[in-house]
Design a protein around this motif. Structure first.
Motif: not given
Length: 134
Positions: A23-26, A87-92
Motif C-alpha cells: 500500500h505504501a509503495l502504491a 520514504q517508506i521506512a518511516p511509515q512502517l
C-alpha cells in the motif's frame, strides 16, 4: 517452494507487513515521488510484496499499466531503491527498514499462457474424449 524460500509459506506477520509495504509503495508511485525518465508518465501497479521471514527484505512485484517497458521500469525502481526505502521506512512500525528489491510481476502472463493452453485444440480434444468415456 515459494519465492520467499519459506517451505511452510509466509507467516501472518510476513503477509501483514507485505500488504502494508504494498500500500505504501502504491501510494508513493501514484504521487509520482520517484523521478526517473523511465517512470515519467507511467502508472506502476504493485500487485504483491513478499517479505522475507526476518522482514529485512521486501520483494516487490510491479507492473506498469499496459505491461509495456516493464524491464525498464523495474530497473529504474531498483536504481532508486535507497530513496524509496527512506520514504517508506518511516511509515512502517518496524525495528529495521526493509531493503527493497523490485521484480516484474509475471502472474498475468502466466495466467494468459494457461488460459491459451486450456483453449487449445489438443486440450479440447482430450476433454471431448473424456466426455465420450463416461
Amino acid at each position: 517452494m515459494s519465492k520467499d524460500n519459506n517451505p511452510k509459506g509466509p507467516s501472518q506477520r510476513m503477509l501483514r507487513v507485505g500488504e502494508l509495504v504494498r500500500h505504501a509503495l502504491a501510494a508513493m508511485f501514484a504521487r509520482g515521488e520517484v523521478e526517473d525518465e523511465a517512470l515519467r508518465g507511467t502508472v506502476v501497479t504493485v500487485p504483491e510484496v513478499r517479505m522475507t521471514p526476518d522482514l529485512k527484505i521486501a520483494n516487490a512485484y510491479v507492473m506498469p499499466l499496459g505491461g509495456q517497458h516493464a524491464d525498464e521500469v523495474v530497473a529504474a525502481l531498483n536504481r532508486h531503491r535507497r530513496f524509496i526505502r527512506g520514504q517508506i521506512a518511516p511509515q512502517l512500525d518496524l525495528k529495521f527498514a526493509p531493503e527493497f528489491r523490485f521484480f516484474v510481476d509475471e502472474t498475468f502472463e502466466e495466467a494468459d499462457r494457461i488460459d491459451a493452453l486450456l483453449r487449445s485444440e489438443r486440450v479440447r480434444r482430450d476433454l471431448e474424449d473424456d466426455d465420450k468415456d463416461e
